[in-house]
Design a protein around this motif. Structure first.
Motif: not given
Length: 454
Positions: A357-364, A381-383, A437-454
């Motif tokens: 659900k979090q990834v869906q919100s990040f991508c779409v 745009p980030k998606g 296209m680069d495949r290394n960025d983990n979409v879960i990390d990106l989707a939760y980046k702002n929420r947990f600010r790690f």
């Protein structure tokens, strides 16, 4: 006799006392309001902190329950919540997926295409440009220069001998089934059978289909059913069931029973559409995958939902779908037996659904009308900058053809520019992205980046 009413002004001390009492009362009210405001703020802040702690502790506790080391393929939040088998294992590299019709199988094919791209696994592909599907697999149709691969995930009637020859050893085979009545209704709508059987309503169109071409005799006097392709008992045929042999045999019950027993030995896992997310978590465990491998975006959901209400119509569909019903009932039972073996799977399911659900919100960021009157996602745009988001949002057939064009050595360089012009949807993969296209960025990390600010 008159009476005077006199007014006696209060003394200065009396007025002063009244003023002090009023002032004290006002101050007490203000103090109470201030305390109440502080209290509400503290309660709100504490609640937010507790929700955050609960999310983090839930993930931590579930991870601690595992009796195996957590695999850290990627750094960041995603690595901290990876759930594997209850013992150490290696991800399944060689996979055969039997793609069934109108069961959610395109979503799983997309998962397997992304899994191959992210793990340097090759796909068994057809020559570019392939047809939508092939009923029969033959070597001549395979991609030029690649006769053996790691993964097969396209439509084709199941041919175990062919696939075992062209998929590397130690492969596992799985598929997915859907409730046959629901599958029929979805296929009838998706393949636009209402155009062949025009009527005032969707249900009346189905009734007209029943009355046409002697369908009442289907699977009794004849195995053939006109306009039934990908519609009636389609999942049985996808799995290699010989309908003509079933009709001509003297003991149809034994024929079906033998097929089910053979199928249980052939397919290592059979998923169920009605429990799609749970099926993916079970697939993750059995094939030693990670959460990022089984993420998906909802796609090809019809904007207009067609319904059938009359019990007669539903019963008639079930009568025609009796092969698929036997298949579904058998493997639905085995599915739940497999689920019962998996300790903690429902806790893991809850974690996966939150992540997805979090990834869906990040991508779409929205939706539009897409292929054949279905919903299509509009990427954020980030998606659009993340390979996993764009790949998840790419139609299965387009994804496959882009891989064919990239990997088929018979495709010339001068043809690539022309091919690239066919795939220009801004919310889907294009040829350049599939290639570079680069495949290394983990979409879960990106989707939760702002929420947990790690």
């Amino acid at each position: 006799m008159s009476m005077k009413i006199g007014f006696h002004a209060p003394s200065l001390d009396t007025v002063k006392g009244m003023y002090e009492r009023s002032l004290n009362q006002i101050l007490q009210v203000l103090r109470r309001i201030k305390c109440l405001t502080y209290g509400m703020f503290l309660i709100t802040f504490t609640t937010l902190v507790l929700y955050l702690v609960r999310d983090v502790m839930t993930v931590h506790l579930i991870s601690q329950q595992a009796s195996f080391p957590v695999t850290r393929r990627h750094p960041g939040f995603a690595a901290s919540i990876q759930m594997e088998f209850r013992q150490e294992c290696s991800p399944q590299q060689n996979i055969i997926f039997t793609k069934t019709h109108k069961t959610g199988s395109s979503t799983i094919t997309n998962i397997l295409l992304r899994y191959g791209e992210g793990n340097n696994r090759t796909q068994l592909l057809y020559k570019y440009p392939s047809s939508t599907e092939f009923k029969k697999l033959v070597p001549e149709r395979l991609l030029t220069g690649r006769s053996t691969a790691n993964i097969f995930a396209q439509h084709a009637n199941f041919d175990q001998g062919f696939l075992k020859r062209h998929i590397y050893n130690t492969s596992k085979t799985f598929t997915i089934l859907r409730s046959p009545v629901s599958q029929f209704l979805s296929a009838f709508s998706f393949f636009e059978k209402t155009r062949l059987y025009p009527a005032d309503t969707f249900e009346e169109s189905i009734k007209l289909f029943f009355k046409s071409h002697g369908h009442d005799k289907y699977l009794t006097d004849s195995w053939f059913c006109k306009n039934c392709g990908m519609l009636v008992n389609a999942n049985s045929m996808d799995m290699g069931f010989n309908t003509e042999g079933y009709v001509t045999t003297e003991n149809q019950e034994k024929y079906m029973s033998d097929f089910l027993e053979e199928a249980s030995r052939t397919w290592d896992l059979v998923l169920i559409t009605e429990y799609f997310d749970l099926s993916l978590v079970l697939l993750k465990r059995r094939f030693c995958l990670q959460f990022e491998d089984i993420l998906y975006l909802r796609s090809l959901e019809r904007i207009k939902k067609e319904t059938v209400e009359e019990p007669y119509t539903l019963a008639k569909i079930a009568e025609m779908q009796k092969l698929d019903i036997a298949l579904y009932d058998y493997f639905n039972a085995t599915f739940w037996r497999e689920v019962e073996k998996e300790e903690g799977i429902f806790e893991e399911l809850a974690i996966f659904q939150k992540l997805n659900k979090q990834v869906q919100s990040f991508c779409v960021q929205g939706s539009r009308v897409g292929y054949q009157g279905t919903y299509a996602n509009v990427l954020s745009p980030k998606g659009k900058e993340n390979f996993q988001c764009v790949a998840m949002n790419t139609r299965c057939l387009n994804f496959i053809r882009l891989l064919e064009a990239r990997d088929d050595i018979a495709v010339k360089d001068e043809d690539m520019e022309e091919i690239s012009l066919k795939y220009t949807d801004p919310d889907s993969l294009n040829l350049d992205q599939v290639t570079h296209m680069d495949r290394n960025d983990n979409v879960i990390d990106l989707a939760y980046k702002n929420r947990f600010r790690f």
